[in-house]
Enzyme design. Sequence first.
Site, short mmCIF file in Angstrom:
data_model
loop_
_atom_site.label_atom_id
_atom_site.label_comp_id
_atom_site.label_asym_id
_atom_site.label_seq_id
_atom_site.Cartn_x
_atom_site.Cartn_y
_atom_site.Cartn_z
N SER A 1 -0.28 3.99 -10.95
CA SER A 1 -1.03 4.64 -12.03
C SER A 1 -2.54 4.49 -11.91
CB SER A 1 -0.53 4.14 -13.40
OG SER A 1 0.81 4.52 -13.60
N ASN B 1 -0.74 8.98 -1.46
CA ASN B 1 0.65 9.15 -1.05
C ASN B 1 1.19 10.35 -1.83
OD1 ASN B 1 3.38 9.02 -0.60
ND2 ASN B 1 3.70 7.06 -1.64
N TRP B 2 1.33 11.45 -1.14
CA TRP B 2 1.76 12.68 -1.83
C TRP B 2 3.25 12.68 -2.16
CZ3 TRP B 2 -1.05 17.61 0.49
CH2 TRP B 2 -2.40 17.56 0.14
N LYS B 3 3.98 11.71 -1.61
CA LYS B 3 5.43 11.65 -1.83
C LYS B 3 6.05 13.01 -1.47
CE LYS B 3 4.57 8.02 -5.13
NZ LYS B 3 4.96 7.27 -6.31
N GLY C 1 3.81 5.74 -11.54
CA GLY C 1 4.10 7.00 -12.24
C GLY C 1 4.33 6.84 -13.73
N GLY D 1 -0.62 7.79 -6.03
CA GLY D 1 0.39 8.83 -6.00
C GLY D 1 -0.11 10.09 -6.69
N GLY D 2 0.28 10.26 -7.95
CA GLY D 2 0.01 11.50 -8.70
C GLY D 2 -1.44 11.95 -8.65
N HIS E 1 7.84 1.51 0.93
CA HIS E 1 7.51 1.91 -0.43
C HIS E 1 8.70 1.61 -1.34
CE1 HIS E 1 6.53 4.34 -3.92
NE2 HIS E 1 5.28 4.33 -3.50
N GLU F 1 10.08 3.23 -3.55
CA GLU F 1 11.03 4.35 -3.69
C GLU F 1 11.99 4.39 -2.50
OE1 GLU F 1 8.05 7.33 -4.41
OE2 GLU F 1 7.64 6.39 -6.35
N GLU G 1 2.18 -2.75 -5.19
CA GLU G 1 2.50 -1.71 -6.16
C GLU G 1 3.61 -2.21 -7.09
OE1 GLU G 1 1.43 2.44 -4.55
OE2 GLU G 1 3.41 1.97 -3.77
P1 13P Z 1 1.25 6.76 -8.96
O1 13P Z 1 -0.20 6.67 -8.60
O2 13P Z 1 1.72 8.16 -9.22
O3 13P Z 1 1.63 5.80 -10.04
O4 13P Z 1 2.09 6.31 -7.64
C1 13P Z 1 1.73 5.15 -6.99
C2 13P Z 1 2.46 5.09 -5.71
O5 13P Z 1 3.67 4.91 -5.68
C3 13P Z 1 1.69 5.28 -4.47
O6 13P Z 1 2.43 4.92 -3.35
#
Ligand code: 13P
Length: 246
Positions: free
Chosen positions: A208, A11-13, A169, A229-230, A93, A95, A163
């Site tokens: 993470s 997920n590149w956000k 993050g 994510g990251g 998600h 967020e 999650e």
């Molecule tokens: P991180 O891997 O950066 O913690 O993010 C997880 C995430 O929210 C994937 O949707």
Amino acid sequence: MAAPKALVAGNWKMNGLTASVDQIEKLNALVTEGSVGCDILICPPATLISALSGKGIDIGAQDCHMNVSGAHTGDISAAMLKDLGCHYVIVGHSERRADHGETNDTVKAKAKAVQEQGLTAIICVGETDEEREKGETLDVVTSQVVGSIPENASADNTVIAYEPVWAIGTGKVPTTNDVAEVHAVIRSLLLDRFGDAGEMVRIQYGGSVKASNASELMSVANVNGALVGGASLKAEDFYGIIKTYQ
Ligand code: 13P
């Protein structure tokens, strides 16, 4: 007992410009060289879906509107994402639940819109730090899973991503026992909902995930892949996670 094929999704956000096409090409080269035992997906921002499609890696989206079309300035429908070649859409998600006030009802309506287009919904659930401290994790996750899966969903077009909000993050991850406990509860909810087919619904862990902790997290019972994510932004980092399934 049969287990579903794992899905490792990035997920590149809100990250990535057209130069990110390089990362997809690199990822495809790495995946083609190695022998990979999981499905792989990248969900870039909507602006990059077209540029990244057709380069060997399955491309999905991070969100959609609940309607097929209409007067919704700035929004994108599941039909439009299908038109671009997406097979998966992330919905709910944390967020989006936090930044856009999305409730379980909103998430359910979006998941329904995704599934009605013949696409798979990746429905995200997870407790906040405060909820975990109060011992509410299993109740919160249960109400999110039950409240966010549409009535007409099937085991084939549903993925659940667990999650924990506090792990996203932050570099913090739950213990493998905690992950196993939550995933077992989600599995039993899926069996209640879909019968035996619930065994084949993929339950991803997200929060993470990195190459250094992936093999431990991915070996937990009922963990069928990761939502990353990251560590999905750079091909080498993401491939380090994918390799867990070689
Ligand atoms: P991180 O891997 O950066 O913690 O993010 C997880 C995430 O929210 C994937 O949707």
